[in-house]
Design an enzyme around this catalytic site. Sequence first.
Site, PDB file in Angstrom:
ATOM      1  N   GLU A 167      45.181 -35.353  35.475  1.00 34.61           N
ATOM      2  CA  GLU A 167      44.242 -33.573  34.729  1.00 34.61           C
ATOM      3  C   GLU A 167      45.444 -32.394  34.985  1.00 34.61           C
ATOM      4  OE1 GLU A 167      40.586 -32.855  35.694  1.00 34.61           O
ATOM      5  OE2 GLU A 167      39.939 -34.359  35.067  1.00 34.61           O
ATOM      6  N   GLU A 349      37.348 -41.490  34.810  1.00 35.38           N
ATOM      7  CA  GLU A 349      36.071 -40.349  35.967  1.00 35.38           C
ATOM      8  C   GLU A 349      35.295 -39.923  34.826  1.00 35.38           C
ATOM      9  OE1 GLU A 349      38.040 -36.988  37.484  1.00 35.38           O
ATOM     10  OE2 GLU A 349      39.587 -37.919  38.390  1.00 35.38           O
TER      11      GLU A 349
HETATM   12  C1  FCB Z   1      37.803 -33.718  38.017  1.00 37.58           C
HETATM   13  C2  FCB Z   1      38.981 -34.097  38.901  1.00 37.58           C
HETATM   14  C3  FCB Z   1      38.860 -34.945  39.948  1.00 37.58           C
HETATM   15  C4  FCB Z   1      36.928 -34.409  40.707  1.00 37.58           C
HETATM   16  C5  FCB Z   1      36.211 -34.422  39.293  1.00 37.58           C
HETATM   17  C6  FCB Z   1      35.053 -33.575  39.947  1.00 37.58           C
HETATM   18  O1  FCB Z   1      38.411 -32.565  37.461  1.00 37.58           O
HETATM   19  O2  FCB Z   1      39.565 -35.131  38.605  1.00 37.58           O
HETATM   20  O3  FCB Z   1      39.457 -34.963  41.350  1.00 37.58           O
HETATM   21  O4  FCB Z   1      36.882 -32.986  41.150  1.00 37.58           O
HETATM   22  O5  FCB Z   1      36.868 -33.720  38.513  1.00 37.58           O
END
Ligand code: FCB
Length: 450
Positions: A167, A349
Amino acid sequence: MPANSPFPYDFIWGAATASYQIEGAAHEEGRGESVWDRFSATPGKVRNGDSGEIACGFYHGYRDDIGLMKELGLDAFRFSIAWPRIVPAGRGAVNQAGLDFYDRLVDELLAQDLEPFATLFHWDTPQALEDAGGWPVRATAEAFREYAAVVVQRLGDRVRFWTTHNEPWVHAWIGHAWGEHAPGRTSEADAVAAAHHLLLSHGWAAEEIRREVPDAQVGITLNLSHAYPASDSPEDEAAAWRVDGEGNRWLLDPIFRGSYPADLLDRNELVAPLVEDGDLQAIAAPIDFLGVNYYFRFVVSGGTDGPQMERIANAQETDMGWEVYPDGLYQLLMRVTRDYAPPAIYVTENGAAFGDVRVHDGRVHDPERTAYIASHIEAVSRAVADGAAVRGYFVWSLLDNFEWAHGYSKRFGIVYIDYPTLERVPKDSFYWYRDYIASARQAPRPSSVA
Ligand code: FCB
């Protein structure tokens, strides 16, 4: 495909984590200070004064957590490497004890038949580099390249899946323009410069990985949110396109097209002086996969003060205040496929925070999280059926952990952490995910057929 599953046999089921959020052991075995140690120690920056000093104790307890991964039946574990454990001062001397830790972690994962998905950077920059200018200066990209080379030389004989950055948008903007994440800067120009150097260092690190690991699968993970116009008025459509440009295309275009989006003129003015000959070629070198982190969508309306984010009345929201909108993941995967055609996509994620409590039976009942994960996996399955090259899904997160500026107040894990004792309590969503993975594999996998 297995008889009853919309996913192919070799689809990878995983769980994701990040170094600063789980490891703890912040001052042990030669680890240097990171920007998150400094930020957490600065009063008022992190809720309740929390820090990653102890976190989940993963640095010492990783073997037991790998046991939980086995119980889940995972194929892969996504973790990040803490740069300040490897190069405590950001450049120069390498800390062998830090490398030894990841060496042991990788060996144990492989011994348990889990594929390591390593991320080189999940926001814990060595503080010494921040003191020397941080990501807004080009030298930090050079330092990252050196660090990447050290790590792949040590782990590249066993780790095949490499993600350079997690990110970069969040780290650049929330950390450098909004001041809500480390290093806590508040300058748009710094954010644009940081984003460019993060991208550049992605390209350079990818070169290092390929040099060392001929069969590497190299990618980068982006946080992407599909931007919906609040109505079909031209103002709302234009505002949604603007938000898409700032949040999605600003990273996707350089990586897949070798250029920054032409319509973002103000940002282009800021980035142009930083772009040297060869930068965009390095950034756009082919990758093997795109990592997609998805949590929510944007609904955008136009206005005299620029794009406005709309909150949908009566929508279900998580403990973060994020709208639950699984179809946004489907739309996003289809859009990325249509416009950028990555050779493979991993959802690196996806998950949700809810206010979990451990009740009298000692367990944690989290039906909202189970529903969230199930509905998003269903969205992924539709994208797979419609031709998106999604090869895996990683739930965020294996464990409750340090949720950045929210400290320990937001629980994303499918395993509950009792922070005073560090006891692990698998939540109901853990057992649901275990059973789902098992059912998705009802037919024998190719490796066990032969
Ligand atoms: C993302 C991050 C991760 C976590 C999630 C909820 O932005 O990559 O580390 O904090 O959100």
